[in-house]
Write a protein that holds these residues in place. Sequence first.
Motif, PDB file in Angstrom:
ATOM      1  N   ASP A   1      -5.597  -1.215  -9.088  1.00 18.76           N
ATOM      2  CA  ASP A   1      -4.559  -1.592 -10.049  1.00 18.76           C
ATOM      3  C   ASP A   1      -3.167  -1.312  -9.480  1.00 18.76           C
ATOM      4  N   ALA A   2      -3.028  -0.176  -8.800  1.00 18.47           N
ATOM      5  CA  ALA A   2      -1.740   0.170  -8.171  1.00 18.47           C
ATOM      6  C   ALA A   2      -1.383  -0.853  -7.101  1.00 18.47           C
ATOM      7  N   ILE A   3      -2.381  -1.240  -6.303  1.00 19.25           N
ATOM      8  CA  ILE A   3      -2.153  -2.254  -5.257  1.00 19.25           C
ATOM      9  C   ILE A   3      -1.733  -3.575  -5.888  1.00 19.25           C
ATOM     10  N   ALA A   4      -2.421  -3.979  -6.955  1.00 17.51           N
ATOM     11  CA  ALA A   4      -2.094  -5.241  -7.626  1.00 17.51           C
ATOM     12  C   ALA A   4      -0.671  -5.205  -8.188  1.00 17.51           C
ATOM     13  N   GLN A   5      -0.296  -4.086  -8.784  1.00 14.25           N
ATOM     14  CA  GLN A   5       1.059  -3.948  -9.325  1.00 14.25           C
ATOM     15  C   GLN A   5       2.099  -3.998  -8.205  1.00 14.25           C
ATOM     16  N   ALA A   6       1.812  -3.322  -7.105  1.00 15.46           N
ATOM     17  CA  ALA A   6       2.736  -3.341  -5.965  1.00 15.46           C
ATOM     18  C   ALA A   6       2.866  -4.754  -5.393  1.00 15.46           C
ATOM     19  N   ALA A   7       1.772  -5.493  -5.367  1.00  9.57           N
ATOM     20  CA  ALA A   7       1.814  -6.876  -4.871  1.00  9.57           C
ATOM     21  C   ALA A   7       2.668  -7.748  -5.794  1.00  9.57           C
ATOM     22  N   ASP A   8       2.539  -7.548  -7.099  1.00 11.60           N
ATOM     23  CA  ASP A   8       3.336  -8.311  -8.058  1.00 11.60           C
ATOM     24  C   ASP A   8       4.824  -8.026  -7.929  1.00 11.60           C
ATOM     25  N   ARG A   9       5.153  -6.796  -7.570  1.00 11.61           N
ATOM     26  CA  ARG A   9       6.562  -6.386  -7.491  1.00 11.61           C
ATOM     27  C   ARG A   9       7.141  -6.450  -6.079  1.00 11.61           C
ATOM     28  N   TRP A  10       6.348  -6.849  -5.102  1.00  4.81           N
ATOM     29  CA  TRP A  10       6.810  -6.816  -3.712  1.00  4.81           C
ATOM     30  C   TRP A  10       8.042  -7.688  -3.518  1.00  4.81           C
TER      31      TRP A  10
ATOM     32  N   HIS B   1       5.503  12.774  -2.732  1.00  2.00           N
ATOM     33  CA  HIS B   1       4.601  11.824  -3.386  1.00  2.00           C
ATOM     34  C   HIS B   1       3.676  11.146  -2.377  1.00  2.00           C
ATOM     35  N   LEU B   2       4.215  10.745  -1.238  1.00  2.00           N
ATOM     36  CA  LEU B   2       3.361  10.127  -0.213  1.00  2.00           C
ATOM     37  C   LEU B   2       2.326  11.122   0.297  1.00  2.00           C
ATOM     38  N   GLU B   3       2.753  12.352   0.477  1.00  2.00           N
ATOM     39  CA  GLU B   3       1.838  13.387   0.963  1.00  2.00           C
ATOM     40  C   GLU B   3       0.685  13.603  -0.028  1.00  2.00           C
ATOM     41  N   LYS B   4       1.018  13.677  -1.325  1.00  2.00           N
ATOM     42  CA  LYS B   4      -0.007  13.836  -2.358  1.00  2.00           C
ATOM     43  C   LYS B   4      -0.950  12.640  -2.384  1.00  2.00           C
TER      44      LYS B   4
ATOM     45  N   ARG C   1       2.774  10.191  -7.223  1.00  2.00           N
ATOM     46  CA  ARG C   1       3.691  10.544  -8.306  1.00  2.00           C
ATOM     47  C   ARG C   1       2.939  10.719  -9.634  1.00  2.00           C
ATOM     48  N   GLY C   2       1.690  10.261  -9.653  1.00  2.00           N
ATOM     49  CA  GLY C   2       0.876  10.403 -10.855  1.00  2.00           C
ATOM     50  C   GLY C   2       0.883   9.202 -11.769  1.00  2.00           C
ATOM     51  N   ASP C   3       1.470   8.099 -11.323  1.00  2.00           N
ATOM     52  CA  ASP C   3       1.489   6.888 -12.135  1.00  2.00           C
ATOM     53  C   ASP C   3       0.091   6.272 -12.241  1.00  2.00           C
ATOM     54  N   TYR C   4      -0.718   6.490 -11.228  1.00  2.00           N
ATOM     55  CA  TYR C   4      -2.087   5.983 -11.162  1.00  2.00           C
ATOM     56  C   TYR C   4      -2.998   7.101 -10.672  1.00  2.00           C
ATOM     57  N   THR C   5      -4.281   6.981 -10.989  1.00  2.00           N
ATOM     58  CA  THR C   5      -5.286   7.895 -10.444  1.00  2.00           C
ATOM     59  C   THR C   5      -5.941   7.217  -9.247  1.00  2.00           C
ATOM     60  N   ARG C   6      -6.696   7.987  -8.493  1.00  2.00           N
ATOM     61  CA  ARG C   6      -7.411   7.433  -7.340  1.00  2.00           C
ATOM     62  C   ARG C   6      -8.354   6.305  -7.784  1.00  2.00           C
ATOM     63  N   ALA C   7      -8.959   6.457  -8.969  1.00  2.00           N
ATOM     64  CA  ALA C   7      -9.861   5.427  -9.504  1.00  2.00           C
ATOM     65  C   ALA C   7      -9.106   4.137  -9.849  1.00  2.00           C
ATOM     66  N   GLU C   8      -7.798   4.222 -10.052  1.00  2.00           N
ATOM     67  CA  GLU C   8      -6.981   3.058 -10.388  1.00  2.00           C
ATOM     68  C   GLU C   8      -6.256   2.468  -9.175  1.00  2.00           C
ATOM     69  N   TRP C   9      -6.693   2.827  -7.980  1.00  2.00           N
ATOM     70  CA  TRP C   9      -6.040   2.398  -6.744  1.00  2.00           C
ATOM     71  C   TRP C   9      -5.849   0.882  -6.690  1.00  2.00           C
TER      72      TRP C   9
ATOM     73  N   GLU D   1       0.823  -1.209   0.000  1.00  2.00           N
ATOM     74  CA  GLU D   1       0.000   0.000   0.000  1.00  2.00           C
ATOM     75  C   GLU D   1       0.859   1.263   0.000  1.00  2.00           C
ATOM     76  N   VAL D   2       1.925   1.263   0.775  1.00  2.00           N
ATOM     77  CA  VAL D   2       2.804   2.430   0.821  1.00  2.00           C
ATOM     78  C   VAL D   2       3.445   2.653  -0.549  1.00  2.00           C
ATOM     79  N   VAL D   3       3.878   1.580  -1.186  1.00  2.00           N
ATOM     80  CA  VAL D   3       4.453   1.698  -2.532  1.00  2.00           C
ATOM     81  C   VAL D   3       3.396   2.225  -3.500  1.00  2.00           C
ATOM     82  N   ALA D   4       2.184   1.679  -3.433  1.00  2.00           N
ATOM     83  CA  ALA D   4       1.103   2.138  -4.307  1.00  2.00           C
ATOM     84  C   ALA D   4       0.773   3.605  -4.036  1.00  2.00           C
ATOM     85  N   LEU D   5       0.868   4.017  -2.779  1.00  2.00           N
ATOM     86  CA  LEU D   5       0.615   5.415  -2.430  1.00  2.00           C
ATOM     87  C   LEU D   5       1.683   6.326  -3.047  1.00  2.00           C
ATOM     88  N   LEU D   6       2.937   5.876  -3.048  1.00  2.00           N
ATOM     89  CA  LEU D   6       4.013   6.597  -3.732  1.00  2.00           C
ATOM     90  C   LEU D   6       3.656   6.767  -5.204  1.00  2.00           C
ATOM     91  N   TRP D   7       3.263   5.681  -5.850  1.00  2.00           N
ATOM     92  CA  TRP D   7       2.930   5.736  -7.276  1.00  2.00           C
ATOM     93  C   TRP D   7       1.725   6.627  -7.538  1.00  2.00           C
TER      94      TRP D   7
END
Length: 124
Positions: free
Chosen positions: A84-93, A110-113, A74-82, A65-71
């Motif tokens: 997807d970001a979690i799934a990607q972070a899980a794959d790369r953990w 990035h974490l703050e945003k 950073r603008g790699d994902y939108t809030r609606a794609e949360w 989740e912290v990694v996904a929050l960074l992404w």
Amino acid sequence: MLSVSPDNICRLIQLSREFHAQEGVTIPDPSGDWARQMLASHADDASLQEFNTIIADLEPDQQQEVVALLWLGRGDYTRAEWQDAIAQAADRWNPQTAEYLIAHPLLADHLEKGLELFGHRCNE
């Protein structure tokens, strides 16, 4: 929804700012094992040690989740794609999550945003 406490994220933001604000912390050319080299030279830094401890104390899904929050921040994902970001972070953990995170010089921003996109703000 976040399972990681916003207070923990805020502490990581603060520690990241402290660590990256130091003179002598540079992120070298990304070729080679630069993250390990950079972190090895700062191993006795109290901010880095606490940062690493907080990340290590999180469950793997919370680290993801912290990694996904960074992404997200950073603008790699939108809030609606949360999810997807979690799934990607899980794959790369992997167990080097703390090193991956702290190696980003703009981690705190990035974490703050990302946290703000969930309606949370840090009180600094």
